[in-house]
Design an enzyme around this catalytic site. Structure first.
Site, short mmCIF file in Angstrom:
data_model
loop_
_atom_site.label_atom_id
_atom_site.label_comp_id
_atom_site.label_asym_id
_atom_site.label_seq_id
_atom_site.Cartn_x
_atom_site.Cartn_y
_atom_site.Cartn_z
N LYS A 186 0.43 -1.20 -0.27
CA LYS A 186 0.04 0.46 -0.13
C LYS A 186 0.75 1.36 0.04
CE LYS A 186 -3.60 -2.68 0.06
NZ LYS A 186 -4.07 -2.68 1.35
C1 LIG Z 1 -5.30 -4.34 1.47
C2 LIG Z 1 -6.67 -3.96 0.96
C3 LIG Z 1 -7.30 -4.38 2.43
C4 LIG Z 1 -6.55 -4.89 3.55
O1 LIG Z 1 -6.07 -5.16 4.72
P1 LIG Z 1 -5.02 -5.79 5.25
O2 LIG Z 1 -3.92 -4.54 5.73
O3 LIG Z 1 -4.34 -6.63 4.19
O4 LIG Z 1 -5.55 -6.75 6.61
C5 LIG Z 1 -9.07 -4.67 2.68
N1 LIG Z 1 -9.58 -3.97 1.30
C6 LIG Z 1 -8.94 -3.19 0.63
C7 LIG Z 1 -9.81 -2.95 -0.62
C8 LIG Z 1 -7.50 -3.77 0.09
O5 LIG Z 1 -7.14 -3.28 -0.46
#
Ligand SMILES: *Cc1c(COP(=O)(O)O)cnc(C)c1O
Length: 383
Positions: A186
């Site tokens: 991210k």
């Molecule tokens: C990465 C992501 C999540 C979950 O995040 P985590 O930190 O991996 O639990 C939820 N929704 C979307 C759209 C994501 O890209």
């Protein structure tokens, strides 16, 4: 022919010497968790996204869970969800015993289509969860109107869109609750981690209690008050984010603008190159937004190319181009088909997109040469 020696990943973190120093600093302090770095990170994050409050949690998934819990979603309730997302976007509704209801996406942006969402509203609907797919802001103006009219909440799964803006407003300031993830692919990372931003003090307070077992005060507050006494007021979880992680998050947050600029620059290079390749279609980007490109998603015109998306995936992977697919629509996962008796044709736009989409490598430390390799490998598909 393009053949990279090592895999070019689709996403990757960037850790600077300042990031390392921030982590070492906190490791040598008295607070490894529930300490001052948590509040510091929350305040800096809230300011960055233009919200009054931010609540740090252990993952983006925990952020979504805390959000639906704060809204009291329960077994009687339905929540409208975009199908073209990571399963966690809908799983959070199931954690609370509620029912996710899938509404289709717009075929050009792959964002939740407000008109489709509106059609799914019933007397049981408690909220809409929209997803800022790939880093493109959702249609907030339309969704806000629909939510207000139906007197339901608007949750944004903004895990893709930190640093993006909609009509000049930062993502994180537009929905009632916005959720973020700090997973390494991210925009900024804490290893694992998440955040919820909101202007509602009451919801923020409930989420802080929820992330700490449902206990009304945390360890540091008790130390400061000189008391051992605490009360558990509801059922919560240990969804805390440690000070070690918050220190890394704070340091990463200072680099956010630079990360987003780099992603936009890479996206512009891709756009320029794909204007010359007829079987490649980037997703459309609306004029009133600034996209933060967590992903760079293209659609393959499989008929024109004469190859399926799966074939394209295999060919590019064999050349060590780390492409990926985001996502199998949530309602088509076997668990959901069993649980909700969902079937294909429920969301035809999302299902059609799934057979054509491909996420290309996109991360801040990617070079112009890397982009060149990806473009060349794609151009060679026609041979
Ligand atoms: C990465 C992501 C999540 C979950 O995040 P985590 O930190 O991996 O639990 C939820 N929704 C979307 C759209 C994501 O890209």
């Amino acid at each position: 022919m393009t053949q990279r020696q090592r895999l070019l990943p689709y996403g990757r973190h960037s850790i600077s010497v300042q990031d390392l120093a921030a982590v070492i600093d906190v490791l040598q302090s008295s607070w490894l968790t529930t300490g001052p770095k948590v509040t510091e990170f929350e305040n800096a994050f809230a300011a960055a996204v233009g919200a009054k409050h931010a609540v740090a949690v252990s993952s983006g998934t925990a952020a979504l869970h805390a959000a639906v819990h704060a809204l009291d979603v329960g077994p009687e309730d339905e929540v409208i969800v975009s199908p073209l997302s990571f399963a966690a976007s809908a799983n959070c509704v199931l954690y609370q015993g509620g029912t996710p209801v899938f509404a289709d996406v717009n075929p050009h942006t792959l964002l939740l289509d407000p008109a489709c969402a509106q059609k799914k509203i019933t007397s049981r609907t408690k909220a809409i969860i929209t997803v800022d797919y790939a880093g493109h802001p959702s249609d907030y103006e339309e969704l806000r109107l629909i939510a207000n009219q139906a007197k339901i909440a608007l949750i944004a799964d903004s895990c893709h869109a930190l640093g993006a803006t909609y009509q000049g407003h930062p993502i994180g300031s537009l929905a009632d609750l916005s959720t973020f993830s700090f997973h390494p692919v991210k925009h900024i990372t804490t290893g694992e981690g998440g955040m919820i931003s909101t202007d509602n003090a009451e919801l923020a307070n409930r989420m802080r209690i929820f992330r700490n077992h449902g206990i009304a005060t945390d360890h540091r507050e008790r130390e400061q008050k000189g008391t051992f006494y605490y009360e558990m007021v509801e059922l919560g979880f240990n969804y805390r984010l440690s000070d070690v992680q918050c220190a890394l998050g704070l340091s990463q947050l200072r680099r956010l603008a630079e990360f987003v600029e780099k992603r936009k620059m890479l996206a512009a290079l891709y756009d320029q190159a794909f204007a010359q390749i007829d079987f490649v279609r980037p997703l459309s980007v609306k004029k009133n937004v600034s996209h933060s490109y967590h992903l760079f998603v293209i659609r393959i015109d499989t008929e024109q190319l004469g190859k399926s998306r799966d074939e394209v995936y295999r060919i590019l992977r064999a050349k060590n181009i780390g492409v990926n697919v985001h996502y199998l629509p949530i309602h088509l996962h076997p668990y959901y088909q069993k649980k909700l008796s969902t079937r294909s044709v429920l969301c035809p736009n999302a299902e059609k997109a799934y057979t054509e989409i491909l996420s290309l490598p996109m991360f801040p430390e990617m070079t112009t040469q890397d982009v060149g390799d990806v473009v060349e490998a794609i151009a060679e598909l026609k041979n």
